[in-house]
Design an enzyme around this catalytic site. Structure first.
Site, mmCIF file in Angstrom:
data_model
loop_
_atom_site.group_PDB
_atom_site.id
_atom_site.type_symbol
_atom_site.label_atom_id
_atom_site.label_comp_id
_atom_site.label_asym_id
_atom_site.label_seq_id
_atom_site.Cartn_x
_atom_site.Cartn_y
_atom_site.Cartn_z
ATOM 1 N N LEU A 26 4.750 -2.052 2.964
ATOM 2 C CA LEU A 26 4.869 -3.395 2.514
ATOM 3 C C LEU A 26 4.939 -4.386 3.657
ATOM 4 C CD1 LEU A 26 6.214 -5.094 0.308
ATOM 5 C CD2 LEU A 26 8.435 -4.247 0.832
ATOM 6 N N CYS A 86 -8.184 -7.642 2.167
ATOM 7 C CA CYS A 86 -7.884 -6.966 1.130
ATOM 8 C C CYS A 86 -9.369 -6.989 0.160
ATOM 9 C CB CYS A 86 -6.949 -7.190 0.191
ATOM 10 S SG CYS A 86 -5.227 -7.195 1.123
ATOM 11 N N GLY A 131 1.013 -1.230 0.094
ATOM 12 C CA GLY A 131 -0.004 0.059 -0.138
ATOM 13 C C GLY A 131 0.753 1.279 -0.046
#
Length: 158
Positions: A58, A75, A46
């Site tokens: 990460l 997600c 992101g």
């Protein structure tokens, strides 16, 4: 100034790190950000960008307890699951299909696997973005000076 290139390069950092360190063959999935082994997402990415300065996140599941992921839809992806490096290594060992050079990794504890992963990710990140990374150990007294206070035994007890 290409954010898609930046995200794909971060994915590539993880892909190369896992391949070179653990012989884990990862990939990208069309339309989904992250790094995958089959239908398992092992790394999530992101980023936030403001004035072309990136703040990136990460997350690589190394030894993560994946139990809570059974109760959520990570997600927003319903037909995939979350995996971890340790889980993949355990699966490989149980299937007796370890790649050459990874057998020694099974003797490491969680901290050892995390350390090896961290070192590999830093190395690949440095290569991908053409930067030099220098690790420096900082002693406790220096940290105390920088933070303005230091916890002694007396302050810890109070």
């Amino acid at each position: 100034m290409d954010l898609h290139w930046y995200l794909r390069t971060l994915e590539e950092v993880v892909i190369i790190a896992l391949s070179s360190t653990f012989s884990i063959q990862t990939s990208r999935l069309e339309g989904l950000t992250g790094v995958w082994v089959g239908n398992q997402k092992v790394a999530a990415l992101g980023i936030r960008v403001a004035h072309w300065i990136t703040y990136h996140g990460l997350a690589v599941n190394v030894t993560t307890d994946l139990t809570p992921f059974k109760w959520i839809i990570p997600c927003g992806i319903r037909d995939r699951r979350v995996g971890s490096i340790m889980g993949l290594l355990i699966d490989a060992r149980s299937q007796s299909c370890l790649a050459h050079g990874t057998a020694v990794l099974h003797n490491l504890d969680d901290a050892g696997i995390i350390h090896i992963t961290h070192r590999s990710l830093i190395q690949q990140f440095s290569r991908a973005f053409q930067i030099e990374f220098h690790h420096k150990t900082i002693s406790a007294p220096i940290l105390c000076e920088r933070k303005g206070k230091c916890l002694t035994k007396e302050t810890q007890q109070n």
